[in-house]
Design a protein around this motif. Structure first.
Motif, PDB file in Angstrom:
ATOM      1  N   UNK A 156       0.834  -1.207   0.000  1.00  0.00           N
ATOM      2  CA  UNK A 156       0.000   0.000   0.000  1.00  0.00           C
ATOM      3  C   UNK A 156       0.870   1.260   0.000  1.00  0.00           C
ATOM      4  N   UNK A 157       1.947   1.246   0.789  1.00  0.00           N
ATOM      5  CA  UNK A 157       2.861   2.383   0.830  1.00  0.00           C
ATOM      6  C   UNK A 157       3.523   2.585  -0.527  1.00  0.00           C
ATOM      7  N   UNK A 158       3.922   1.489  -1.139  1.00  0.00           N
ATOM      8  CA  UNK A 158       4.604   1.571  -2.432  1.00  0.00           C
ATOM      9  C   UNK A 158       3.713   2.235  -3.474  1.00  0.00           C
ATOM     10  N   UNK A 159       2.436   1.988  -3.386  1.00  0.00           N
ATOM     11  CA  UNK A 159       1.504   2.585  -4.339  1.00  0.00           C
ATOM     12  C   UNK A 159       1.455   4.103  -4.193  1.00  0.00           C
ATOM     13  N   UNK A 160       1.730   4.594  -2.987  1.00  0.00           N
ATOM     14  CA  UNK A 160       1.668   6.028  -2.749  1.00  0.00           C
ATOM     15  C   UNK A 160       2.989   6.754  -2.911  1.00  0.00           C
ATOM     16  N   UNK A 161       4.084   6.024  -3.016  1.00  0.00           N
ATOM     17  CA  UNK A 161       5.400   6.642  -3.131  1.00  0.00           C
ATOM     18  C   UNK A 161       5.704   7.055  -4.557  1.00  0.00           C
ATOM     19  N   UNK A 162       6.488   8.097  -4.654  1.00  0.00           N
ATOM     20  CA  UNK A 162       7.040   8.448  -5.956  1.00  0.00           C
ATOM     21  C   UNK A 162       8.516   8.744  -5.757  1.00  0.00           C
ATOM     22  N   UNK A 163       9.290   8.511  -6.764  1.00  0.00           N
ATOM     23  CA  UNK A 163      10.730   8.712  -6.677  1.00  0.00           C
ATOM     24  C   UNK A 163      11.445   7.385  -6.587  1.00  0.00           C
TER      25      UNK A 163
END
Length: 64
Positions: A26-33
């Motif tokens: 879920x966190x990975x879906x919200x991360x960018x960079x």
């Protein structure tokens, strides 16, 4: 016969790892960079490896 305390501990750790993996995805879906994505991917891989090992141990314990 499997040691039920050890088996229960393994089952608990498996549940924790599955929760951790779900949260990391879920966190990975919200991360960018790239740096954040790489760190999250590394954490997911580590958690998955630990989960795979515990599943093997549990299977071995329940078969004996």
């Amino acid at each position: 016969m499997a040691d039920t305390k050890t088996l229960a501990e393994i089952e608990q750790r498996i549940a924790i790892l599955r929760d951790n993996l779900r949260e990391l995805v879920e966190q990975a879906a919200g991360f960018s960079g790239a740096a954040n994505e790489e760190l999250t991917a590394d954490r997911i891989n580590e958690q998955q490896a630990e989960l795979d090992e515990l599943l093997k141990k549990r299977d071995a314990m329940t078969k004996s």
